[in-house]
Design an enzyme around this catalytic site. Sequence first.
Site, short mmCIF file in Angstrom:
data_model
loop_
_atom_site.label_atom_id
_atom_site.label_comp_id
_atom_site.label_asym_id
_atom_site.label_seq_id
_atom_site.Cartn_x
_atom_site.Cartn_y
_atom_site.Cartn_z
N ASP A 114 0.85 -1.18 0.00
CA ASP A 114 0.00 0.00 0.00
C ASP A 114 0.89 1.23 0.00
O ASP A 114 2.00 1.21 0.56
CB ASP A 114 -0.92 0.01 1.22
CG ASP A 114 -2.16 0.87 1.00
OD1 ASP A 114 -3.26 0.32 0.87
OD2 ASP A 114 -2.02 2.12 0.96
N GLU B 137 -14.17 -10.63 -6.60
CA GLU B 137 -14.47 -11.06 -5.23
C GLU B 137 -15.95 -10.90 -4.95
O GLU B 137 -16.64 -10.07 -5.55
CB GLU B 137 -13.64 -10.26 -4.23
CG GLU B 137 -13.77 -8.74 -4.34
CD GLU B 137 -15.02 -8.18 -3.70
OE1 GLU B 137 -15.56 -8.85 -2.81
OE2 GLU B 137 -15.46 -7.10 -4.11
N ARG C 186 -18.55 -10.31 1.76
CA ARG C 186 -19.42 -9.35 2.44
C ARG C 186 -18.69 -8.79 3.66
O ARG C 186 -18.09 -9.56 4.42
CB ARG C 186 -20.71 -10.02 2.89
CG ARG C 186 -21.56 -10.58 1.77
CD ARG C 186 -22.62 -11.54 2.32
NE ARG C 186 -21.97 -12.71 2.93
CZ ARG C 186 -22.63 -13.65 3.61
NH1 ARG C 186 -23.93 -13.55 3.78
NH2 ARG C 186 -21.97 -14.69 4.13
N LYS D 265 -19.40 -9.96 -11.95
CA LYS D 265 -19.37 -9.20 -10.70
C LYS D 265 -20.45 -8.13 -10.67
O LYS D 265 -21.22 -8.02 -9.70
CB LYS D 265 -17.98 -8.56 -10.54
CG LYS D 265 -17.86 -7.55 -9.41
CD LYS D 265 -18.11 -8.18 -8.05
CE LYS D 265 -17.88 -7.16 -6.94
NZ LYS D 265 -18.08 -7.74 -5.61
N PHE E 208 -31.35 -11.79 1.00
CA PHE E 208 -31.57 -10.43 0.51
C PHE E 208 -33.05 -10.11 0.31
O PHE E 208 -33.41 -9.29 -0.52
CB PHE E 208 -30.78 -10.19 -0.79
CG PHE E 208 -29.30 -10.14 -0.57
CD1 PHE E 208 -28.66 -8.92 -0.38
CD2 PHE E 208 -28.54 -11.29 -0.52
CE1 PHE E 208 -27.29 -8.86 -0.14
CE2 PHE E 208 -27.18 -11.25 -0.28
CZ PHE E 208 -26.55 -10.03 -0.09
N LEU E 209 -33.89 -10.74 1.11
CA LEU E 209 -35.32 -10.42 1.10
C LEU E 209 -35.73 -9.87 2.46
O LEU E 209 -36.81 -10.17 2.97
CB LEU E 209 -36.15 -11.66 0.77
CG LEU E 209 -36.14 -12.13 -0.69
CD1 LEU E 209 -37.02 -13.37 -0.86
CD2 LEU E 209 -36.60 -11.02 -1.63
N CYS F 43 -20.14 -1.23 -2.15
CA CYS F 43 -20.31 -2.02 -3.37
C CYS F 43 -21.61 -1.73 -4.12
O CYS F 43 -21.59 -1.28 -5.26
CB CYS F 43 -20.22 -3.51 -3.05
SG CYS F 43 -18.57 -4.04 -2.56
N ARG G 182 -19.58 4.04 4.31
CA ARG G 182 -19.74 4.52 2.94
C ARG G 182 -21.18 4.32 2.46
O ARG G 182 -21.71 3.22 2.48
CB ARG G 182 -18.75 3.81 2.01
CG ARG G 182 -17.33 4.31 2.17
CD ARG G 182 -16.35 3.52 1.35
NE ARG G 182 -16.11 2.20 1.91
CZ ARG G 182 -15.24 1.32 1.39
NH1 ARG G 182 -14.54 1.63 0.31
NH2 ARG G 182 -15.07 0.14 1.97
#
Length: 445
Positions: A30, A149, A152, A202, A247-248, A258, A325
């Site tokens: 980095d 990727e 989560r 993705k 995701f419901l 993301c 974010r």
Amino acid sequence: MKITVIGTGYVGLVSGVCFSELGNEVICVDKIGAKIEQLQRGEVPIYEPGLQPLITANQDRGNLNFTTDLNLSVKQSDIIIIAVGTPSLPNGQADLSYIELAAQEIGQAMNSYKIIVTKSTVPVGTNEKIKDTISRHTQEAFDIASVPEFLREGTAIQDTMNPDRIIIGTDSKRAEEVLTQLHQPLTDNIIATDIRSAEMIKYASNAFLATKISFINEIANICEKVGADVTKVAHGMGYDKRIGSSFLKAGIGYGGSCFPKDTQALIQIAGQMDYDFKLLKSVVEVNRDQRLNIIRMLESLMGDLAGKMVGIWGLAFKPETDDVRDSPAFEIISELLKRGARVKAYDPVATENFKMQYGDDGIVYCKSAREAAWQADALCILTEWNEFQQISLPDIESWLKSPYLIDGRNIHDEEQLAETQLVYYSIGRPGMNKGVREHAPVLLL
């Protein structure tokens, strides 16, 4: 295998640490010296459960090192993984400047055959541009691959070590075989494809998950009108194998690094090809508007919000992360302050990150959930931290000045609610909404 990972954000750091845990020799690079010094001390710059012990263990084994020296790292490695950020530009397109710089520096450092792997989320065709950039700076042979990727935040270690699938996009059989060998300890579900399809997988995956969230939130809004319970509707839908239960979960919409970025980027990608992605535009619009349900309900319950004290529980976009974010809390708090409300906010781990991005204007940052709720005119739950779920509703009632509780994540149940006199509003569960119809009948018509 000898691996260099460029970028120590969520994707790069977690990927590098997990590859070292598999016995590979990994160097994480980095440009931010302070971050590298922190990692060298075994400290973690992000909140991610389980990450710190893995860093320490693999540093002790000699499998994991951190440096700012990209040139030397590339020379010492066989596989170079690009995991730098691709933030959104003002027009929604992905900013590829960090990708371009990494490709240039890789090319300048090349001293033998390398496999260049892109893990950053990039628009279709980007890997071809990476190849061109590297080629301009080296005569050495190399291959490129897209290996997106799907981790989560909050469960990144588990997702990396136990992936649903690995996508390897490359036109090189040699690279495919090496990367298959690298990932085989993780799963047998390894799918080889061309590079452009891997790049698109993705974006398509994230766009579909975002669509599921916006869809169930629209269903929740209808449930409030017709008297159905969205949690029961989602439960019944989830048994259909064609739909699935993930995701419901209705609430105040998605956030994070993301989904917002990738949905906007895919809309822009489509637009550049003269295609109007109407469905995904609607997904984004629904998600943005869903957050304002909190404001609409507060105004319906209390009228003018000027001077009212509103407690906020949760600043991170989801639990088990300090990532703020595009958190719904930004927009909700901004709208409250525009209406003259005062805000007290608390989050178990994300307060400092939120304060750095938002500032102090109009917000009192609290050190406990009780402090944020104490003598507030209303309390809004914006993140479903376990800490909040373990606090009893009678305790919340005793802390509040007025009995208004807005549950933006549907974390409470009817049995607890019956023990209180709280005026309670949740998302898409009109049968659970205690006292709301009496206080805000117009909104529910």
